[in-house]
Design a protein around this motif. Sequence first.
Motif, PDB file in Angstrom:
ATOM      1  N   ALA A  25      54.973  22.072  36.620  1.00 28.43           N
ATOM      2  CA  ALA A  25      54.198  22.872  37.419  1.00 28.43           C
ATOM      3  C   ALA A  25      53.700  23.154  38.348  1.00 28.43           C
ATOM      4  O   ALA A  25      53.696  21.619  39.634  1.00 28.43           O
ATOM      5  N   GLU A  26      52.286  23.665  38.349  1.00 33.70           N
ATOM      6  CA  GLU A  26      51.695  23.996  40.059  1.00 33.70           C
ATOM      7  C   GLU A  26      49.762  24.158  39.358  1.00 33.70           C
ATOM      8  O   GLU A  26      49.789  24.570  38.463  1.00 33.70           O
ATOM      9  N   PRO A  27      49.385  24.042  40.365  1.00 30.63           N
ATOM     10  CA  PRO A  27      47.826  24.508  40.037  1.00 30.63           C
ATOM     11  C   PRO A  27      47.489  25.678  39.848  1.00 30.63           C
ATOM     12  O   PRO A  27      48.646  26.436  40.835  1.00 30.63           O
ATOM     13  N   ALA A  28      46.383  26.281  39.121  1.00 32.58           N
ATOM     14  CA  ALA A  28      46.698  27.376  39.703  1.00 32.58           C
ATOM     15  C   ALA A  28      46.019  28.303  41.152  1.00 32.58           C
ATOM     16  O   ALA A  28      45.199  27.086  41.363  1.00 32.58           O
ATOM     17  N   PRO A  29      46.419  29.671  41.386  1.00 33.65           N
ATOM     18  CA  PRO A  29      46.379  29.177  42.590  1.00 33.65           C
ATOM     19  C   PRO A  29      44.362  30.126  42.762  1.00 33.65           C
ATOM     20  O   PRO A  29      44.539  30.567  41.785  1.00 33.65           O
TER      21      PRO A  29
ATOM     22  N   CYS B 201      35.002  32.605  46.174  1.00 32.61           N
ATOM     23  CA  CYS B 201      36.314  31.909  45.936  1.00 32.61           C
ATOM     24  C   CYS B 201      36.735  31.070  44.964  1.00 32.61           C
ATOM     25  O   CYS B 201      35.161  30.052  44.440  1.00 32.61           O
ATOM     26  N   ALA B 202      36.961  31.255  44.120  1.00 34.39           N
ATOM     27  CA  ALA B 202      37.480  30.539  42.556  1.00 34.39           C
ATOM     28  C   ALA B 202      39.151  30.902  42.042  1.00 34.39           C
ATOM     29  O   ALA B 202      39.354  32.265  42.222  1.00 34.39           O
ATOM     30  N   GLN B 203      39.244  30.261  40.689  1.00 33.11           N
ATOM     31  CA  GLN B 203      41.050  30.436  40.165  1.00 33.11           C
ATOM     32  C   GLN B 203      40.555  31.557  39.169  1.00 33.11           C
ATOM     33  O   GLN B 203      41.719  31.914  39.194  1.00 33.11           O
ATOM     34  N   THR B 204      39.598  31.797  38.419  1.00 32.00           N
ATOM     35  CA  THR B 204      39.000  32.446  37.319  1.00 32.00           C
ATOM     36  C   THR B 204      38.265  33.408  38.039  1.00 32.00           C
ATOM     37  O   THR B 204      37.695  33.830  38.401  1.00 32.00           O
ATOM     38  N   PRO B 205      38.564  34.732  37.008  1.00 29.81           N
ATOM     39  CA  PRO B 205      37.473  36.235  37.482  1.00 29.81           C
ATOM     40  C   PRO B 205      36.388  35.827  36.917  1.00 29.81           C
ATOM     41  O   PRO B 205      36.413  34.936  35.604  1.00 29.81           O
TER      42      PRO B 205
ATOM     43  N   GLY C 177      33.290  37.590  36.189  1.00 31.13           N
ATOM     44  CA  GLY C 177      33.262  38.592  35.151  1.00 31.13           C
ATOM     45  C   GLY C 177      33.302  40.279  35.258  1.00 31.13           C
ATOM     46  O   GLY C 177      34.356  40.272  37.216  1.00 31.13           O
ATOM     47  N   PRO C 178      32.925  40.472  34.759  1.00 27.29           N
ATOM     48  CA  PRO C 178      32.757  42.664  35.359  1.00 27.29           C
ATOM     49  C   PRO C 178      32.511  43.136  36.238  1.00 27.29           C
ATOM     50  O   PRO C 178      32.779  43.779  36.776  1.00 27.29           O
ATOM     51  N   GLY C 179      31.058  42.660  37.160  1.00 29.11           N
ATOM     52  CA  GLY C 179      30.917  42.567  38.443  1.00 29.11           C
ATOM     53  C   GLY C 179      31.641  41.992  39.692  1.00 29.11           C
ATOM     54  O   GLY C 179      30.915  42.565  40.976  1.00 29.11           O
ATOM     55  N   TRP C 180      32.522  41.339  39.634  1.00 27.97           N
ATOM     56  CA  TRP C 180      33.494  41.045  40.398  1.00 27.97           C
ATOM     57  C   TRP C 180      35.388  41.328  40.467  1.00 27.97           C
ATOM     58  O   TRP C 180      35.562  42.357  39.258  1.00 27.97           O
ATOM     59  N   GLU C 181      35.213  41.813  41.677  1.00 30.20           N
ATOM     60  CA  GLU C 181      37.009  42.381  41.588  1.00 30.20           C
ATOM     61  C   GLU C 181      37.606  41.322  42.710  1.00 30.20           C
ATOM     62  O   GLU C 181      36.769  40.861  43.455  1.00 30.20           O
ATOM     63  N   LYS C 182      39.027  41.687  42.530  1.00 30.40           N
ATOM     64  CA  LYS C 182      39.553  40.291  43.723  1.00 30.40           C
ATOM     65  C   LYS C 182      39.289  41.206  45.043  1.00 30.40           C
ATOM     66  O   LYS C 182      39.575  42.208  44.663  1.00 30.40           O
ATOM     67  N   ALA C 183      39.677  40.395  46.278  1.00 30.33           N
ATOM     68  CA  ALA C 183      38.977  40.525  47.191  1.00 30.33           C
ATOM     69  C   ALA C 183      40.621  40.608  47.593  1.00 30.33           C
ATOM     70  O   ALA C 183      40.981  41.447  48.795  1.00 30.33           O
ATOM     71  N   SER C 184      40.835  39.050  48.248  1.00 28.83           N
ATOM     72  CA  SER C 184      42.139  38.496  48.587  1.00 28.83           C
ATOM     73  C   SER C 184      42.974  37.259  47.586  1.00 28.83           C
ATOM     74  O   SER C 184      41.995  36.892  47.354  1.00 28.83           O
ATOM     75  N   GLY C 185      44.176  37.345  47.781  1.00 29.47           N
ATOM     76  CA  GLY C 185      44.939  36.043  47.544  1.00 29.47           C
ATOM     77  C   GLY C 185      45.938  36.317  46.864  1.00 29.47           C
ATOM     78  O   GLY C 185      46.554  37.301  47.387  1.00 29.47           O
ATOM     79  N   PRO C 186      47.077  35.113  46.664  1.00 30.35           N
ATOM     80  CA  PRO C 186      46.398  33.690  46.094  1.00 30.35           C
ATOM     81  C   PRO C 186      45.526  32.985  47.693  1.00 30.35           C
ATOM     82  O   PRO C 186      46.762  33.238  48.617  1.00 30.35           O
ATOM     83  N   TYR C 187      45.455  31.968  47.433  1.00 28.84           N
ATOM     84  CA  TYR C 187      44.725  30.540  48.092  1.00 28.84           C
ATOM     85  C   TYR C 187      45.199  29.511  47.724  1.00 28.84           C
ATOM     86  O   TYR C 187      45.678  29.439  46.773  1.00 28.84           O
ATOM     87  N   ARG C 188      45.938  28.306  48.575  1.00 33.22           N
ATOM     88  CA  ARG C 188      45.984  27.173  47.348  1.00 33.22           C
ATOM     89  C   ARG C 188      45.377  26.347  47.988  1.00 33.22           C
ATOM     90  O   ARG C 188      45.610  25.684  47.150  1.00 33.22           O
ATOM     91  N   ASP C 189      44.236  26.280  48.211  1.00 30.62           N
ATOM     92  CA  ASP C 189      42.925  25.548  48.547  1.00 30.62           C
ATOM     93  C   ASP C 189      41.231  26.438  48.050  1.00 30.62           C
ATOM     94  O   ASP C 189      41.717  27.245  47.738  1.00 30.62           O
ATOM     95  N   ALA C 190      40.231  25.716  47.903  1.00 28.39           N
ATOM     96  CA  ALA C 190      38.845  26.514  47.202  1.00 28.39           C
ATOM     97  C   ALA C 190      38.373  26.358  47.532  1.00 28.39           C
ATOM     98  O   ALA C 190      37.356  27.317  47.918  1.00 28.39           O
ATOM     99  N   ARG C 191      38.467  27.134  49.153  1.00 26.56           N
ATOM    100  CA  ARG C 191      37.819  27.165  50.209  1.00 26.56           C
ATOM    101  C   ARG C 191      38.591  28.781  51.031  1.00 26.56           C
ATOM    102  O   ARG C 191      38.173  29.591  51.637  1.00 26.56           O
ATOM    103  N   CYS C 192      39.715  28.810  49.919  1.00 27.01           N
ATOM    104  CA  CYS C 192      39.844  30.325  50.067  1.00 27.01           C
ATOM    105  C   CYS C 192      40.640  30.529  51.674  1.00 27.01           C
ATOM    106  O   CYS C 192      40.414  31.287  52.814  1.00 27.01           O
ATOM    107  N   GLU C 193      41.064  29.439  53.029  1.00 27.07           N
ATOM    108  CA  GLU C 193      41.373  28.912  53.832  1.00 27.07           C
ATOM    109  C   GLU C 193      43.538  29.702  54.155  1.00 27.07           C
ATOM    110  O   GLU C 193      43.576  29.892  54.986  1.00 27.07           O
TER     111      GLU C 193
END
Length: 67
Positions: free
Chosen positions: A21-25, A39-43, A45-61
Amino acid sequence: MKHAIVIVAGLALALPAVLNAEPAPWYQWRSKANGSLVCAQTPLGPGWEKASGPYRDARCEKRKPVK
């Protein structure tokens, strides 16, 4: 005694899944309304689209290597 064997067998079968097991990206999400980035692990809502990823950290760095 029979129940104990079933429990031990179930734990033995589940152990490899737990060890792998590993944490969710994390992903960067872009607002469709104003273009802001979050930066979030889950969508979000409908007003948002995935811009980039996956990342290992909560700051998307730190990019996560794609397998």
